[in-house]
Design a protein around this motif. Structure first.
Motif, mmCIF file in Angstrom:
data_model
loop_
_atom_site.group_PDB
_atom_site.id
_atom_site.type_symbol
_atom_site.label_atom_id
_atom_site.label_comp_id
_atom_site.label_asym_id
_atom_site.label_seq_id
_atom_site.Cartn_x
_atom_site.Cartn_y
_atom_site.Cartn_z
ATOM 1 N N THR A 18 81.441 31.630 -9.851
ATOM 2 C CA THR A 18 80.256 32.155 -10.534
ATOM 3 C C THR A 18 80.544 33.505 -11.165
ATOM 4 O OG1 THR A 18 78.800 30.992 -8.980
ATOM 5 C CG2 THR A 18 77.837 32.808 -10.230
ATOM 6 N N VAL A 19 81.252 34.370 -10.427
ATOM 7 C CA VAL A 19 81.616 35.686 -10.971
ATOM 8 C C VAL A 19 82.528 35.528 -12.187
ATOM 9 C CG1 VAL A 19 82.878 37.819 -10.489
ATOM 10 C CG2 VAL A 19 81.316 36.882 -8.775
ATOM 11 N N ILE A 20 83.477 34.609 -12.119
ATOM 12 C CA ILE A 20 84.376 34.364 -13.256
ATOM 13 C C ILE A 20 83.590 33.857 -14.457
ATOM 14 C CG2 ILE A 20 86.286 32.947 -14.087
ATOM 15 C CD1 ILE A 20 87.417 33.017 -11.227
ATOM 16 N N THR A 21 82.664 32.916 -14.206
ATOM 17 C CA THR A 21 81.844 32.373 -15.294
ATOM 18 C C THR A 21 81.002 33.465 -15.946
ATOM 19 O OG1 THR A 21 81.704 30.234 -14.157
ATOM 20 C CG2 THR A 21 80.084 30.672 -15.888
ATOM 21 N N ALA A 22 80.379 34.320 -15.107
ATOM 22 C CA ALA A 22 79.572 35.415 -15.643
ATOM 23 C C ALA A 22 80.423 36.402 -16.424
ATOM 24 C CB ALA A 22 78.848 36.128 -14.508
ATOM 25 N N VAL A 34 65.322 33.311 -19.153
ATOM 26 C CA VAL A 34 65.128 32.022 -18.472
ATOM 27 C C VAL A 34 65.782 32.049 -17.089
ATOM 28 C CG1 VAL A 34 65.714 29.570 -18.526
ATOM 29 C CG2 VAL A 34 64.926 30.705 -20.606
ATOM 30 N N PHE A 35 67.008 32.563 -17.015
ATOM 31 C CA PHE A 35 67.696 32.641 -15.725
ATOM 32 C C PHE A 35 66.955 33.555 -14.753
ATOM 33 C CE2 PHE A 35 71.424 30.630 -17.625
ATOM 34 C CZ PHE A 35 71.938 29.931 -16.537
ATOM 35 N N GLU A 36 66.356 34.619 -15.250
ATOM 36 C CA GLU A 36 65.597 35.525 -14.385
ATOM 37 C C GLU A 36 64.394 34.813 -13.763
ATOM 38 O OE1 GLU A 36 63.268 39.833 -14.577
ATOM 39 O OE2 GLU A 36 64.400 39.107 -16.318
ATOM 40 N N TRP A 37 63.674 34.023 -14.573
ATOM 41 C CA TRP A 37 62.542 33.253 -14.046
ATOM 42 C C TRP A 37 63.012 32.214 -13.028
ATOM 43 C CZ3 TRP A 37 57.469 33.945 -14.157
ATOM 44 C CH2 TRP A 37 56.930 34.821 -15.117
ATOM 45 N N LEU A 38 64.079 31.508 -13.362
ATOM 46 C CA LEU A 38 64.616 30.517 -12.428
ATOM 47 C C LEU A 38 65.035 31.164 -11.105
ATOM 48 C CD1 LEU A 38 66.846 28.305 -14.780
ATOM 49 C CD2 LEU A 38 64.716 27.635 -13.642
ATOM 50 N N THR A 39 65.639 32.345 -11.194
ATOM 51 C CA THR A 39 66.075 33.056 -9.990
ATOM 52 C C THR A 39 64.891 33.424 -9.118
ATOM 53 O OG1 THR A 39 68.012 33.946 -11.130
ATOM 54 C CG2 THR A 39 67.280 35.106 -9.161
ATOM 55 N N ASN A 40 63.843 33.962 -9.716
ATOM 56 C CA ASN A 40 62.653 34.346 -8.938
ATOM 57 C C ASN A 40 62.015 33.139 -8.263
ATOM 58 O OD1 ASN A 40 62.937 37.041 -9.640
ATOM 59 N ND2 ASN A 40 61.610 36.882 -11.433
ATOM 60 N N LEU A 41 61.953 32.020 -8.976
ATOM 61 C CA LEU A 41 61.386 30.803 -8.387
ATOM 62 C C LEU A 41 62.251 30.299 -7.238
ATOM 63 C CD1 LEU A 41 60.248 28.847 -11.585
ATOM 64 C CD2 LEU A 41 58.761 29.870 -9.844
ATOM 65 N N ALA A 42 63.566 30.325 -7.415
ATOM 66 C CA ALA A 42 64.473 29.852 -6.371
ATOM 67 C C ALA A 42 64.369 30.727 -5.126
ATOM 68 C CB ALA A 42 65.911 29.832 -6.893
ATOM 69 N N GLN A 203 72.166 28.502 -1.022
ATOM 70 C CA GLN A 203 73.337 28.747 -1.844
ATOM 71 C C GLN A 203 72.992 28.772 -3.334
ATOM 72 O OE1 GLN A 203 76.394 25.980 -0.684
ATOM 73 N NE2 GLN A 203 76.270 26.532 1.473
ATOM 74 N N GLY A 204 72.096 27.875 -3.742
ATOM 75 C CA GLY A 204 71.711 27.829 -5.154
ATOM 76 C C GLY A 204 71.033 29.113 -5.611
ATOM 77 N N SER A 205 70.125 29.651 -4.785
ATOM 78 C CA SER A 205 69.431 30.883 -5.167
ATOM 79 C C SER A 205 70.395 32.058 -5.223
ATOM 80 C CB SER A 205 68.290 31.176 -4.186
ATOM 81 O OG SER A 205 68.786 31.376 -2.874
ATOM 82 N N ILE A 206 71.337 32.109 -4.273
ATOM 83 C CA ILE A 206 72.316 33.202 -4.264
ATOM 84 C C ILE A 206 73.207 33.121 -5.505
ATOM 85 C CG2 ILE A 206 74.329 34.126 -3.066
ATOM 86 C CD1 ILE A 206 72.970 33.260 -0.443
ATOM 87 N N LEU A 207 73.657 31.919 -5.828
ATOM 88 C CA LEU A 207 74.528 31.761 -7.002
ATOM 89 C C LEU A 207 73.792 32.143 -8.290
ATOM 90 C CD1 LEU A 207 76.363 28.408 -6.125
ATOM 91 C CD2 LEU A 207 77.273 30.736 -5.989
ATOM 92 N N VAL A 209 71.315 34.382 -8.544
ATOM 93 C CA VAL A 209 71.208 35.843 -8.576
ATOM 94 C C VAL A 209 72.547 36.466 -8.929
ATOM 95 C CG1 VAL A 209 70.728 37.908 -7.214
ATOM 96 C CG2 VAL A 209 69.288 35.904 -6.934
ATOM 97 N N VAL A 210 73.632 35.955 -8.331
ATOM 98 C CA VAL A 210 74.955 36.506 -8.604
ATOM 99 C C VAL A 210 75.314 36.332 -10.080
ATOM 100 C CG1 VAL A 210 77.428 36.174 -8.170
ATOM 101 C CG2 VAL A 210 75.824 36.276 -6.251
ATOM 102 N N TYR A 211 74.999 35.161 -10.641
ATOM 103 C CA TYR A 211 75.327 34.932 -12.049
ATOM 104 C C TYR A 211 74.561 35.885 -12.964
ATOM 105 C CZ TYR A 211 75.761 32.750 -16.613
ATOM 106 O OH TYR A 211 75.998 32.538 -17.946
ATOM 107 N N THR A 212 73.246 36.012 -12.739
ATOM 108 C CA THR A 212 72.452 36.907 -13.585
ATOM 109 C C THR A 212 72.858 38.365 -13.371
ATOM 110 O OG1 THR A 212 70.687 36.888 -11.904
ATOM 111 C CG2 THR A 212 70.475 35.348 -13.734
ATOM 112 N N ALA A 213 73.134 38.728 -12.101
ATOM 113 C CA ALA A 213 73.518 40.112 -11.792
ATOM 114 C C ALA A 213 74.833 40.476 -12.463
ATOM 115 C CB ALA A 213 73.621 40.313 -10.282
ATOM 116 N N PHE A 214 75.830 39.616 -12.317
ATOM 117 C CA PHE A 214 77.130 39.925 -12.897
ATOM 118 C C PHE A 214 77.126 39.778 -14.411
ATOM 119 C CE2 PHE A 214 78.648 39.992 -8.615
ATOM 120 C CZ PHE A 214 79.769 40.820 -8.674
ATOM 121 N N SER A 215 76.276 38.925 -14.953
ATOM 122 C CA SER A 215 76.151 38.843 -16.412
ATOM 123 C C SER A 215 75.686 40.178 -16.970
ATOM 124 C CB SER A 215 75.162 37.738 -16.803
ATOM 125 O OG SER A 215 75.674 36.456 -16.515
ATOM 126 N N ALA A 216 74.626 40.720 -16.366
ATOM 127 C CA ALA A 216 74.109 42.019 -16.821
ATOM 128 C C ALA A 216 75.145 43.118 -16.623
ATOM 129 C CB ALA A 216 72.818 42.362 -16.078
#
Length: 336
Positions: A18-22, A34-42, A203-207, A209-216
């Motif tokens: 996930t970190v590599i992808t971000a 969109v990812f931020e909304w999905l993260t909050n829901l998860a 695991q899905g919610s953590i991934l 958050v990690v993707y959106t966090a590292f993207s930013a």
């Protein structure tokens, strides 16, 4: 000793991917929204399901061992923050100021639940007490962690945590958790029968958050601010904190007169920090551009504690088996 014990598990490999992808394909613009909304829901779903899963009977059954629970909570919410602040002259030169804030946040997090109980069981410890202590830590952390974060950041000169942030924690984490507890009588059995679903949500919610966090963070120039020597320094800082917690909980529990089984529970419940709680809380408490530096220490500490405790749990188990055989021989000789 098998090398497999020191290899990262599948979830850790997913985190790395996930970190590599971000880093290569960070989300931005409308996709980031969109990812931020999905993260909050998860995250809300995650805490709702944990509320529906947590057995009140298990908590009541273990709560009578109050001295053990006080020690575990003191280690989790007092010892770690004190270490993080007092060891500042030693730790800060090894990392950047932004990473040190992540270390301080790590120190305020609650204990893990699943791995604390699992390692206590492997080591032949007091499992009912571990269920109670880890569950209480996780529940209290929803309120205690943001308050402690404010205190330690203020001591570090970063400014305290606002009441607005505490309110966000209550709204996004505590309210879904309480809703899960309320609906437990109707859906609790279904949740227990589908426990893998909890793991996937975890695991899905953590991934996410990690993707959106590292993207930013990548868009803000994360890897330019994080050379390899700093990463090495972060590993040393995490190792120092983990070693200090393990040694203090081990010898402190002995000094307090706990039996071996209770010592095991104190060590494994009082020395861990929860990635599953920490990443969602960081998402609420810190701005998006700072999340990468905040989450990275938690991710590394998570893997380090799993690897160390896996070895320690097996050593405890071997020692418990030896003690049991010695006791059996003593009883046989006494009978003769």
């Amino acid at each position: 000793m098998s090398l497999r014990r020191f290899l990262p598990d599948n979830f850790t490999l997913c985190l790395i991917a996930t970190v590599i992808t971000a880093s290569v394909l960070p989300c931005r613009g409308e996709a980031a929204t969109v990812f931020e909304w999905l993260t909050n829901l998860a995250i809300a779903l995650l805490f709702f399901m944990h509320g529906a899963k947590l057995s009140r009977e298990a908590v009541v059954a273990g709560i009578t061992h109050w001295r053990l629970h006080v020690v575990v909570l003191a280690s989790t919410f007092a010892l770690f923050p004190v270490l993080g602040v007092l060891l500042k002259p030693l730790l800060l030169p090894l990392v950047t100021p932004a990473l040190y804030v992540g270390i301080l946040f790590l120190c305020t997090l609650p204990s893990t639940v699943q791995s604390s109980i699992a390692f206590t069981s492997i080591a032949r410890g007091n499992v009912p007490a571990a269920v109670c202590a880890a569950s209480a830590s996780s529940l209290l952390g929803i309120v205690v962690t943001p308050l402690l974060t404010g205190l330690v950041l203020e001591a570090h000169g970063q400014g305290g945590m606002s009441w607005h942030a505490v309110g966000d924690i209550v709204l996004q984490l505590f309210v879904p958790f309480v809703a899960g507890q309320i609906t437990q009588r109707w859906i609790g059995d279904w949740i227990q029968r589908h426990r893998p679903l909890i793991g996937l949500t975890d695991q899905g919610s953590i991934l996410l958050v990690v993707y959106t966090a590292f993207s930013a963070a990548v868009l803000q120039g994360l890897w330019k601010q994080l050379p390899l020597p700093v990463l090495g320094g972060l590993l040393i800082v995490n190792a120092v904190l983990l070693a200090a917690a393990l040694l203090i909980t081990r010898y402190g529990s002995r000094a307090l007169g706990f039996k071996r089984a209770d010592e095991i529970t104190v060590v494994f419940c009082g020395s861990k920090k929860s990635l599953a709680s920490g990443v969602p809380m960081a998402n609420v408490l810190f701005p998006a551009h700072a999340l990468g530096m905040i989450v990275l220490p938690i991710m590394l500490f998570h893997q380090m504690q799993l690897m160390t405790c896996a070895v320690l749990a097996r050593r405890y188990a071997q020692r418990m088996d030896v003690d049991k055989r010695s006791a059996t021989r003593t009883e046989e000789l006494a009978a003769d």
